[in-house]
Design an enzyme around this catalytic site. Structure first.
Site, PDB file in Angstrom:
ATOM      1  N   ASP A   1      -5.123   2.967 -10.266  1.00  0.00           N
ATOM      2  CA  ASP A   1      -4.538   4.285  -9.946  1.00  0.00           C
ATOM      3  C   ASP A   1      -3.757   4.867 -11.107  1.00  0.00           C
ATOM      4  O   ASP A   1      -3.730   6.074 -11.310  1.00  0.00           O
ATOM      5  CB  ASP A   1      -3.539   4.141  -8.790  1.00  0.00           C
ATOM      6  CG  ASP A   1      -4.206   4.455  -7.479  1.00  0.00           C
ATOM      7  OD1 ASP A   1      -5.426   4.618  -7.492  1.00  0.00           O
ATOM      8  OD2 ASP A   1      -3.490   4.527  -6.467  1.00  0.00           O
TER       9      ASP A   1
ATOM     10  N   ALA B   1       0.821  -1.205   0.000  1.00  0.00           N
ATOM     11  CA  ALA B   1       0.000   0.000   0.000  1.00  0.00           C
ATOM     12  C   ALA B   1       0.854   1.254   0.000  1.00  0.00           C
ATOM     13  O   ALA B   1       0.537   2.244  -0.641  1.00  0.00           O
ATOM     14  CB  ALA B   1      -0.897  -0.003   1.228  1.00  0.00           C
TER      15      ALA B   1
ATOM     16  N   ASN C   1      -3.180  -0.080  -6.840  1.00  0.00           N
ATOM     17  CA  ASN C   1      -2.014   0.780  -7.082  1.00  0.00           C
ATOM     18  C   ASN C   1      -1.523   0.742  -8.522  1.00  0.00           C
ATOM     19  O   ASN C   1      -1.154   1.760  -9.086  1.00  0.00           O
ATOM     20  CB  ASN C   1      -0.850   0.345  -6.196  1.00  0.00           C
ATOM     21  CG  ASN C   1      -0.949   0.986  -4.833  1.00  0.00           C
ATOM     22  OD1 ASN C   1      -1.915   1.687  -4.561  1.00  0.00           O
ATOM     23  ND2 ASN C   1       0.016   0.754  -3.988  1.00  0.00           N
TER      24      ASN C   1
ATOM     25  N   ASP D   1      17.646  37.789 -28.224  1.00  0.00           N
ATOM     26  CA  ASP D   1      18.261  38.523 -29.333  1.00  0.00           C
ATOM     27  C   ASP D   1      17.159  39.249 -30.070  1.00  0.00           C
ATOM     28  O   ASP D   1      16.006  38.822 -30.037  1.00  0.00           O
ATOM     29  CB  ASP D   1      18.875  37.528 -30.335  1.00  0.00           C
ATOM     30  CG  ASP D   1      20.177  36.972 -29.842  1.00  0.00           C
ATOM     31  OD1 ASP D   1      20.763  37.579 -28.938  1.00  0.00           O
ATOM     32  OD2 ASP D   1      20.604  35.936 -30.379  1.00  0.00           O
TER      33      ASP D   1
ATOM     34  N   GLU E   1       4.490   2.633  -6.304  1.00  0.00           N
ATOM     35  CA  GLU E   1       5.189   1.971  -7.419  1.00  0.00           C
ATOM     36  C   GLU E   1       5.122   2.778  -8.712  1.00  0.00           C
ATOM     37  O   GLU E   1       6.067   2.833  -9.475  1.00  0.00           O
ATOM     38  CB  GLU E   1       4.578   0.590  -7.704  1.00  0.00           C
ATOM     39  CG  GLU E   1       4.761  -0.448  -6.622  1.00  0.00           C
ATOM     40  CD  GLU E   1       3.608  -0.404  -5.623  1.00  0.00           C
ATOM     41  OE1 GLU E   1       2.819   0.552  -5.675  1.00  0.00           O
ATOM     42  OE2 GLU E   1       3.511  -1.313  -4.791  1.00  0.00           O
TER      43      GLU E   1
HETATM   44  P1  ATP Z   1      20.829  40.558 -32.456  1.00  0.00           P
HETATM   45  O1  ATP Z   1      21.797  40.415 -31.344  1.00  0.00           O
HETATM   46  O2  ATP Z   1      19.671  41.380 -32.157  1.00  0.00           O
HETATM   47  O3  ATP Z   1      20.471  39.273 -33.121  1.00  0.00           O
HETATM   48  P2  ATP Z   1      22.706  40.814 -34.322  1.00  0.00           P
HETATM   49  O4  ATP Z   1      23.302  39.623 -33.688  1.00  0.00           O
HETATM   50  O5  ATP Z   1      22.188  40.660 -35.702  1.00  0.00           O
HETATM   51  O6  ATP Z   1      21.595  41.408 -33.463  1.00  0.00           O
HETATM   52  P3  ATP Z   1      25.127  41.741 -34.976  1.00  0.00           P
HETATM   53  O7  ATP Z   1      25.041  40.718 -36.031  1.00  0.00           O
HETATM   54  O8  ATP Z   1      26.156  41.625 -33.925  1.00  0.00           O
HETATM   55  O9  ATP Z   1      23.768  41.914 -34.283  1.00  0.00           O
HETATM   56  O10 ATP Z   1      25.231  43.107 -35.701  1.00  0.00           O
HETATM   57  C1  ATP Z   1      25.632  44.250 -35.029  1.00  0.00           C
HETATM   58  C2  ATP Z   1      25.879  45.346 -36.016  1.00  0.00           C
HETATM   59  O11 ATP Z   1      26.875  44.936 -36.922  1.00  0.00           O
HETATM   60  C3  ATP Z   1      24.649  45.689 -36.858  1.00  0.00           C
HETATM   61  O12 ATP Z   1      23.951  46.744 -36.267  1.00  0.00           O
HETATM   62  C4  ATP Z   1      25.265  46.127 -38.158  1.00  0.00           C
HETATM   63  O13 ATP Z   1      25.519  47.497 -38.148  1.00  0.00           O
HETATM   64  C5  ATP Z   1      26.559  45.388 -38.218  1.00  0.00           C
HETATM   65  N1  ATP Z   1      26.474  44.229 -39.109  1.00  0.00           N
HETATM   66  C6  ATP Z   1      25.629  43.209 -39.022  1.00  0.00           C
HETATM   67  N2  ATP Z   1      25.859  42.312 -39.974  1.00  0.00           N
HETATM   68  C7  ATP Z   1      26.870  42.765 -40.686  1.00  0.00           C
HETATM   69  C8  ATP Z   1      27.620  42.292 -41.816  1.00  0.00           C
HETATM   70  N3  ATP Z   1      27.332  41.131 -42.387  1.00  0.00           N
HETATM   71  N4  ATP Z   1      28.613  43.035 -42.276  1.00  0.00           N
HETATM   72  C9  ATP Z   1      28.933  44.181 -41.686  1.00  0.00           C
HETATM   73  N5  ATP Z   1      28.295  44.697 -40.645  1.00  0.00           N
HETATM   74  C10 ATP Z   1      27.283  44.006 -40.137  1.00  0.00           C
END
Ligand code: ATP
Length: 938
Positions: free
Chosen positions: A759, A286, A755, A332, A290
């Site tokens: 149950d 009881a 049980n 993000d 289990e």
């Molecule tokens: P989150 O964190 O919201 O996802 P994210 O990861 O996209 O944003 P990042 O990718 O770090 O942010 O980008 C930051 C900054 O870098 C952007 O605001 C942009 O100005 C620049 N950036 C993003 N992608 C590129 C790229 N491929 N080449 C050059 N600059 C870039």
């Protein structure tokens, strides 16, 4: 065997009968038949029989087997060989073991399916088209593309390598990433760790990119040779499972002690040893819950499957429990809160807004298409032509915008070949490439975050000429950037720098004699202009944010983007509310206190709601812990900052869910209470570090998962509540009867039946109970407060007493009013004889107690469903529970009413009058608990 590292890449391609355009799909299928899947053979599974045997290893089950054997021997010694009782105990235990094996296999299968869902993919060229396939489908000769964050899916010979660094620690134990070189041709007899023109399965690309031709797959790879398993396929118990296992064990041990006590008391009172022994066994049966561990496992595995259907793939089981306690979700922005569908909407020169078709527009889009790793894919012809881009959304947007004004990236690449590059990374927030110009000179192009590029630029390109950036111009450019970010645009600044043909810098770059080209290259640039792109919020996120806030969970945005872009989106989504500064603690947000219209009245982001990475770098961790409660947006942060944010929140007692996609997000994902990796845009490394994978990269999915997590926790609680209150009812029935010198009201087989059969089904059905409607209006579950807090123990005990009393009452009514009638009429002469006879064979009493115990528990299962009245939540909202109730009640009636079964269970068929009493008593738990619920509400 070919030594792939000591031949040229062309020879390797020839040897593998492959080409840069990749294998055809047909050829790949043919090779797959020949070489099999690219997987390591899994560990041999334990045979079914052994798994069945291992079910009997449980301490409680062993006790029961021991009891069955003793009961057999004792009855044998008494000369009244009773095979039925031990046989029933053994068959019920066997049934339990069979169910155990079935459940284990089911849970294993669902975990296997989950592993498949989170299996790595590979970027492969087939039929001259780049596509992402399941890494399992790779074959020798396939051309694979590797980027930062990818797992190396098979052994391969490099064809190209650009700053490629690979972490091969899992194979070689070498702790530093190894720099790879596709051009190298090496000696035949060198160690695998030194083969810098080769990559091996299980490696991780930590930097740069490259292409390679697959040389070996599956068990033929280096990893396959040493047959090392990469996946940790053990599923550890969750904290809750551990705690419940401990509770179960404690209850079992307590019961055994009580058994011994009762046994001794009985002997002292001169009760027959055999009878006392069997009573003790019944009590042990009881008391031992289990079904408990199995039911929790089933609920977790069912919950995990439900979550997977809603795009949240759980990688680590304890996450299911932690989800219910989450108080902060750090998300993000790009792709999770927004759609990650970037579209260029604005182009500005250093003077102001321009038309894309204009000269400056063309100039900016040409530069940003060259300094770009996306690939333009054109399929179909003329009218049916389809243009798409494969790459990072920011870069896709740029090449697609260029294509619209007639600039084709592939052609531009041929015209201005790239000779060097420094890839984008989210800590530097910029990317650089160097191209050869037709006139023999070179042009460096750098694109990236405006604020960072501005500090690296000395000139600006205005009206066809370069002018120095003065203080005034700097201000003008900053205002231009702000006017774009205020519209929620992501701004990419584009800059360049020209070198003459005879530049020593370039020749050092080309000869690879320049070790640290990065620092020098990204300085003294000329700003060409700004490109703004929109990434609309995901439509479902606004509601999800509101749900979060109602549920006492604070959503926080973490982004690499500019603070104004971030705030503009946060405002649109309701993450930034009018005044968060009054809020003393995240968890203190209560549904009632939340002003739903606050976000609408929001005016402008105040500095105490958004913090930039630069500010974050300047304050100490203690300061951050102190101040973090005021912030809802962290902008321009690097992945490294995420760990600080998680730790600061945790120091305040928050339970943090954190999203991430990149390689350097892995530490933050590990540090968070629930690390959530992106299924689409996430790197393999991030996925590997995470507790949960969002297959649709969506913030709303985290919120849905939290709801599921809360629901699963609630349901487990309901099942535990149900099973324990029933067990306590059973213990009390027997214990009290013995104390008052009555025979045992229930036999071991009857208790086992209740049980394990009547149950378990309702308990499992409680596991699929739909979540309470107000589940997301409650505060998060405090993680340190165990399941038994909030008066659950009290409820379990009082309800146990109720069920026990009812069964006992049925027993007493049975003996008192009915059992004497079953005696032959000549015996019913003096009342003393009647009583004694009834006590020695209390058939009706036992039958009624058995029926009341089982049926009252079945009715009681409906009480578990909610704190609200059954009338409010609706009887049929959990149809499985209704079915379990009907099936179990039916079985109970059959066991009592069908003669051969009744003989086995030592019960007698009941009369309609007896059934009526049983029904009235069994229904009482519903009445009592409903009354309790109403009085609690009042
Ligand atoms: P989150 O964190 O919201 O996802 P994210 O990861 O996209 O944003 P990042 O990718 O770090 O942010 O980008 C930051 C900054 O870098 C952007 O605001 C942009 O100005 C620049 N950036 C993003 N992608 C590129 C790229 N491929 N080449 C050059 N600059 C870039």
């Amino acid at each position: 065997m070919t030594s792939w590292h000591s031949i040229t890449k062309e020879e390797a391609l020839r040897e593998l009968d492959s080409a840069l355009t990749g294998l055809s799909k047909k050829e790949a299928a043919k090779r797959q038949k020949k070489y099999g899947f690219n997987v390591l053979e899994a560990k041999k599974k334990t045979p079914l029989f052994l798994r069945f045997i291992s079910q009997f290893k449980d301490f409680m089950i062993l006790t029961l087997i021991f009891a069955a054997l003793v009961s057999f021997f004792v009855s044998f010694l008494h000369g009244e060989l009773d095979l039925v009782e031990p046989a029933i105990i053994l068959s019920i235990i066997t049934l339990n073991a069979v169910l155990g094996v079935l459940q284990e296999s089911k849970a294993e299968k669902s975990l296997e399916a989950l592993q498949k869902m989170s299996a790595p993919s590979a970027l492969v060229m087939r039929d001259n088209l780049l596509e992402s396939i399941d890494a399992k489908e790779l074959v020798p000769g396939d051309i694979i593309y590797l980027e930062t964050g990818h797992f190396v899916p098979a052994d391969a010979r490099l064809l190209t390598s650009v700053n490629l660094k690979i972490d091969e620690a899992s194979l070689t134990g070498e702790s530093h990433p190894i720099e790879k070189d596709a051009e190298a041709i090496l000696k035949d007899n060198i160690l695998p760790a030194e083969r810098i023109n080769m990559i091996v399965a299980t490696g991780i690309v930590t930097y740069g990119r490259g292409t390679a031709v697959v040389t070996a797959t599956g068990m033929h790879t280096e990893v396959g040779h040493i047959a090392r398993m990469i996946m940790d396929d053990e599923t550890p118990m969750t904290p809750l499972q551990k705690r419940l296992a401990a509770t179960g064990k404690a209850l079992g041990i307590a019961a055994l002690i009580i058994c011994v006590i009762i046994f001794l008391v009985g002997i002292l009172k001169n009760r027959p040893i055999f009878e006392m022994f069997m009573t003790s066994v019944s009590l042990a049966v009881a008391a031992i819950p289990e079904g408990l561990p199995a039911i929790v496992t089933i609920m977790l595995s069912l919950g995990v499957q439900r979550m997977a259907k809603k795009n949240a793939v759980i990688r680590k089981l304890p996450a299911v429990e932690t989800l219910g306690s989450a108080t902060v979700i750090c998300s993000d922005k790009t792709g999770t809160l927004t759609q990650n569908k970037m579209t260029v909407t604005e182009i500005c020169s250093c003077k102001g807004k321009e038309e894309p078709e204009g000269n400056t527009g063309k100039f900016l889009l040409t530069l940003s298409s060259l300094c770009n790793d996306a690939i333009l894919q054109i399929t179909g012809k003329s009218k049916h032509q389809k243009v798409s881009a494969t790459g990072e959304p920011t870069e896709n947007a740029l090449i697609l915008a260029a294509f619209q004004i007639g600039l084709n990236k592939s052609q531009l690449d041929l015209q201005f070949p790239r000779i060097y590059e420094i890839p984008f990374d989210s800590s530097r927030k910029q990317m650089t490439t160097i191209h050869k110009l037709p006139n023999g000179g070179y042009r460096q192009i750098t694109k990236g975050a405006f604020d960072i590029l501005l500090s690296e630029c000395t000139n600006a390109y205005r009206g066809g000429k370069e002018t120095p950036i003065t203080h005034v111009l700097r201000e003008q450019l900053t205002r231009l950037n702000e006017s774009m970010t205020a519209k929620a645009l992501r701004v990419i600044a584009v800059a360049y720098k020209d070198y003459p043909a005879e530049s020593s810098y370039i020749s050092r770059l080309k000869n690879k004699t320049l070790k640290d080209g990065i620092n020098d290259a990204e300085q003294g640039l000329t700003m060409a202009g700004l490109i703004g792109m929109i990434d609309p919020p995901r439509p479902e996120v606004k509601d999800a944010v509101l749900t979060c806030q109602m549920a006492g969970i604070t959503p926080v945005m973490i982004t690499g983007d500019h603070v104004s872009t971030a705030c503009a989106i946060a405002k649109e989504l309701g993450i930034l509310t009018k005044d968060n500064s009054n809020d003393l603690s995240y968890s203190s947000l209560r549904a009632a206190e939340i002003d739903l219209k606050a976000s609408a009245r929001y005016t402008s982001p105040s500095s105490n709601q958004a913090m930039t990475g630069a500010e974050l770098s300047q304050i100490s961790q203690e300061d951050l812990v102190e101040r973090i409660k005021n912030y809802r947006v962290f902008a321009r942060v690097s992945p490294e900052h995420k760990v600080r944010i998680v730790k600061a929140l945790q120091a305040r007692g928050e339970v943090v869910a954190m999203t991430g996609d990149g390689v350097n997000d892995a530490p933050a994902l590990k540090a968070a209470d629930i690390g959530c990796a992106m299924g689409i845009s996430g790197t393999d490394v991030a996925k590997n570090a995470a507790d949960m994978i969002l297959t649709d990269d969506n913030f709303a999915t985290i919120v849905a998962a939290v709801k599921e997590g809360r629901g699963i926790y609630d349901n487990i609680k309901k099942a535990v509540h149900f099973l324990l209150s029933c067990n306590i009812g059973e213990i009390l029935t027997i214990f009290v009867a013995i104390l008052f010198g009555l025979p045992s009201p229930l036999l071991a087989v009857q208790l086992l039946w209740v049980n394990l059969v009547t149950d378990s089904l309702p308990a499992i059905s409680l596991g699929v109970d739909p979540p309470d409607k107000d589940i997301m209006k409650k505060k998060p579950l405090p993680p340190d407060k165990g399941m038994f807090a909030d008066g659950l123990t009290f409820k379990i005990i009082t309800e146990g007493i109720l069920i026990g009393s009812l069964a006992l009452l049925a027993f007493i009514i049975g003996i008192r009013f009915f059992d004497n009638n079953t005696l032959p009429s000549d015996v019913i002469r003096d009342s003393k004889t009647v009583e004694l006879a009834a006590l020695s064979t209390p058939y009706v009493g036992r039958t009624m107690a058995f029926a009341v115990l089982s049926l009252s528990q079945l009715f009681h299962s409906f009480n578990m469903r909610s704190e609200h009245s059954i009338t409010k939540i609706g009887l049929f909202s959990n149809i499985k529970l209704v079915l379990s109730f009907l099936v179990c009640s039916f079985l109970q009636v059959i066991v009592i009413s069908v003669k051969p079964l009744a003989n086995i269970f030592k019960v007698v068929p009941l009369t309609p009058a007896q059934w009526s009493i049983v029904l009235v008593l069994s229904f009482l738990p519903i009445v009592v608990v409903e009354l309790q619920k109403t009085s609690r509400k009042k």
